[in-house]
Design a protein around this motif. Sequence first.
Motif, mmCIF file in Angstrom:
data_model
loop_
_atom_site.group_PDB
_atom_site.id
_atom_site.type_symbol
_atom_site.label_atom_id
_atom_site.label_comp_id
_atom_site.label_asym_id
_atom_site.label_seq_id
_atom_site.Cartn_x
_atom_site.Cartn_y
_atom_site.Cartn_z
ATOM 1 N N GLU A 1 9.053 -0.185 10.966
ATOM 2 C CA GLU A 1 8.602 1.200 10.828
ATOM 3 C C GLU A 1 7.135 1.231 10.411
ATOM 4 O OE1 GLU A 1 11.129 3.490 8.263
ATOM 5 O OE2 GLU A 1 12.925 2.410 8.916
ATOM 6 N N ARG A 2 6.477 2.312 10.765
ATOM 7 C CA ARG A 2 5.069 2.448 10.407
ATOM 8 C C ARG A 2 4.892 2.881 8.962
ATOM 9 N NH1 ARG A 2 1.738 5.973 13.742
ATOM 10 N NH2 ARG A 2 0.043 4.623 13.090
ATOM 11 N N TYR A 3 5.827 3.668 8.441
ATOM 12 C CA TYR A 3 5.745 4.127 7.056
ATOM 13 C C TYR A 3 7.123 4.010 6.412
ATOM 14 C CZ TYR A 3 1.439 5.963 8.980
ATOM 15 O OH TYR A 3 0.232 6.069 9.622
ATOM 16 N N PRO A 4 7.566 2.792 6.161
ATOM 17 C CA PRO A 4 8.923 2.607 5.655
ATOM 18 C C PRO A 4 9.093 3.078 4.215
ATOM 19 C CG PRO A 4 7.741 0.528 5.636
ATOM 20 C CD PRO A 4 6.853 1.514 6.336
ATOM 21 N N ARG A 5 10.313 3.519 3.919
ATOM 22 C CA ARG A 5 10.706 3.786 2.544
ATOM 23 C C ARG A 5 11.227 2.484 1.952
ATOM 24 N NH1 ARG A 5 13.814 9.664 2.513
ATOM 25 N NH2 ARG A 5 12.243 10.790 3.752
ATOM 26 N N ASP B 1 -5.708 7.989 -3.084
ATOM 27 C CA ASP B 1 -5.491 9.290 -3.721
ATOM 28 C C ASP B 1 -5.061 10.365 -2.729
ATOM 29 O OD1 ASP B 1 -7.845 9.845 -2.389
ATOM 30 O OD2 ASP B 1 -9.049 10.167 -4.187
ATOM 31 N N GLU B 2 -4.706 9.969 -1.511
ATOM 32 C CA GLU B 2 -4.065 10.857 -0.554
ATOM 33 C C GLU B 2 -3.309 10.005 0.468
ATOM 34 O OE1 GLU B 2 -6.744 12.172 2.983
ATOM 35 O OE2 GLU B 2 -7.886 12.644 1.177
ATOM 36 N N PRO B 3 -2.226 10.500 1.050
ATOM 37 C CA PRO B 3 -1.687 11.850 0.919
ATOM 38 C C PRO B 3 -1.045 12.138 -0.445
ATOM 39 C CG PRO B 3 -0.214 10.505 2.226
ATOM 40 C CD PRO B 3 -1.456 9.688 2.020
ATOM 41 N N TYR B 4 -0.515 11.111 -1.132
ATOM 42 C CA TYR B 4 -0.067 11.312 -2.503
ATOM 43 C C TYR B 4 -1.234 10.976 -3.427
ATOM 44 C CZ TYR B 4 2.744 11.029 -6.751
ATOM 45 O OH TYR B 4 3.255 11.239 -8.011
ATOM 46 N N ARG B 5 -1.437 11.811 -4.445
ATOM 47 C CA ARG B 5 -2.575 11.590 -5.334
ATOM 48 C C ARG B 5 -2.185 10.610 -6.439
ATOM 49 N NH1 ARG B 5 -7.393 13.776 -5.840
ATOM 50 N NH2 ARG B 5 -6.900 15.434 -4.358
ATOM 51 N N VAL C 1 0.853 -1.200 0.000
ATOM 52 C CA VAL C 1 0.000 0.000 0.000
ATOM 53 C C VAL C 1 0.884 1.244 0.000
ATOM 54 C CG1 VAL C 1 -1.975 1.119 1.082
ATOM 55 C CG2 VAL C 1 -1.611 -1.344 1.420
ATOM 56 N N PRO C 2 1.281 1.707 -1.175
ATOM 57 C CA PRO C 2 2.084 2.934 -1.233
ATOM 58 C C PRO C 2 1.273 4.140 -0.765
ATOM 59 C CG PRO C 2 2.280 1.681 -3.268
ATOM 60 C CD PRO C 2 1.127 1.098 -2.494
ATOM 61 N N ILE C 3 1.945 5.033 -0.062
ATOM 62 C CA ILE C 3 1.310 6.294 0.331
ATOM 63 C C ILE C 3 2.083 7.489 -0.222
ATOM 64 C CG2 ILE C 3 0.213 5.387 2.406
ATOM 65 C CD1 ILE C 3 2.577 6.660 3.993
ATOM 66 N N TRP C 4 3.235 7.215 -0.840
ATOM 67 C CA TRP C 4 4.048 8.301 -1.402
ATOM 68 C C TRP C 4 4.992 7.713 -2.444
ATOM 69 C CZ3 TRP C 4 2.576 13.039 -0.348
ATOM 70 C CH2 TRP C 4 3.355 14.122 -0.794
ATOM 71 N N ARG C 5 5.416 8.550 -3.365
ATOM 72 C CA ARG C 5 6.483 8.173 -4.274
ATOM 73 C C ARG C 5 7.450 9.348 -4.364
ATOM 74 N NH1 ARG C 5 4.376 6.981 -10.202
ATOM 75 N NH2 ARG C 5 6.628 6.947 -10.507
ATOM 76 N N ARG C 6 8.671 9.032 -4.794
ATOM 77 C CA ARG C 6 9.755 10.037 -4.789
ATOM 78 C C ARG C 6 10.053 10.541 -3.379
ATOM 79 N NH1 ARG C 6 6.146 12.243 -8.638
ATOM 80 N NH2 ARG C 6 6.614 11.565 -10.750
ATOM 81 N N PRO C 7 10.443 9.691 -2.437
ATOM 82 C CA PRO C 7 10.697 8.254 -2.552
ATOM 83 C C PRO C 7 9.421 7.442 -2.306
ATOM 84 C CG PRO C 7 11.295 8.960 -0.370
ATOM 85 C CD PRO C 7 10.830 10.202 -1.094
#
Length: 237
Positions: free
Chosen positions: A165-169, A187-191, A131-137
Motif C-alpha cells: 500500500e502507498r499509505y498503510p496503517r 507537520d502536514e497532513p497531520y500536524r 515516516v508517519p503522516i497520520w495518527r489515530r490511526p
Amino acid sequence: MSLVPSLTEAVAVSAPGALVGVTDWCTHPADLGGAVRIGGTKNPDVTAVAALRPDLVLAHEEENREPDLAALRAAGLHVLVTEIRGLDQALAELGRVLDACGVPNRPRWLDEAEAAWAAVEPYEPPRTAVVPIWRRPWMVLGRDTFAGDLLARLGVRNLYGDHPERYPRVPLDDLNAAAPDLVVLPDEPYRFTPDDGPEAFPATATALVDGRHLTWYGPSLVTAPRSLAAALRAARR
C-alpha cells in the motif's frame, strides 16, 4: 482554476493573476489576488467551480476525488489531472501544467529546483526511517511516493517503501519494532509536534520536517533540499 495547493503555488508564482479559483488549503503564495475559495481538495463546491467558467481545472489523481472531477467534466470544463510519484515526474508534470496554463517561458524557479536537487549529497551512511503522516490511526509512507523519493535522494530509506500500500496503517508497536534509525515527522497532513516523537518513539531519534518541503511540488522544491537536510541532521531523541 487549481484544486491542488502545490499547483496553485506553481501557477500563481509563474503566471500572477491567472487563477480564478483555489481551494481552502491553498496557502502559498499569501496573495492570490481575486481567486475565489471553492472548498477543500476532497470536497470542492463543484457548482461554484463551474460558475467561474475557468479555461482549465488543475487536479491531482490522489488529492482530488474522481466523482468531483467527473462532475466538472460533465459541466463542460477541461480538467488536467496530474500524477506525481517522484521528483523527476513532478518536474515533468510541472512543466506540462505551466505549458497548459500558457506560461510563455520556463520559469527560473523550475531550473533552480532541478539544480538544487541535482547538487544533493545523500547522507552517509544511509539511514532507515519510518515516516508517519497520520495518527489515530497511525499511517505511514509506503511504496511509490513523492515524499519517499525526496528522502531517498537525501540518503534516508523508508522502511515501508516496499509495502503493497502507498499509505498503510501500521500499529505503533509495529513501527517501533521495525527499529528505524530515524522517525521523520512532517507537520502536514497531520500536524506532528516535538511531543509526538518522545511520546510515541522513545527509543528512536525523531526529525521534525516542514511538510510543505516534503510533500509539495512547486517553487518550494528550490529550498526543500536544504530545509530537509537540516531537519534530518537535527534529529534528536
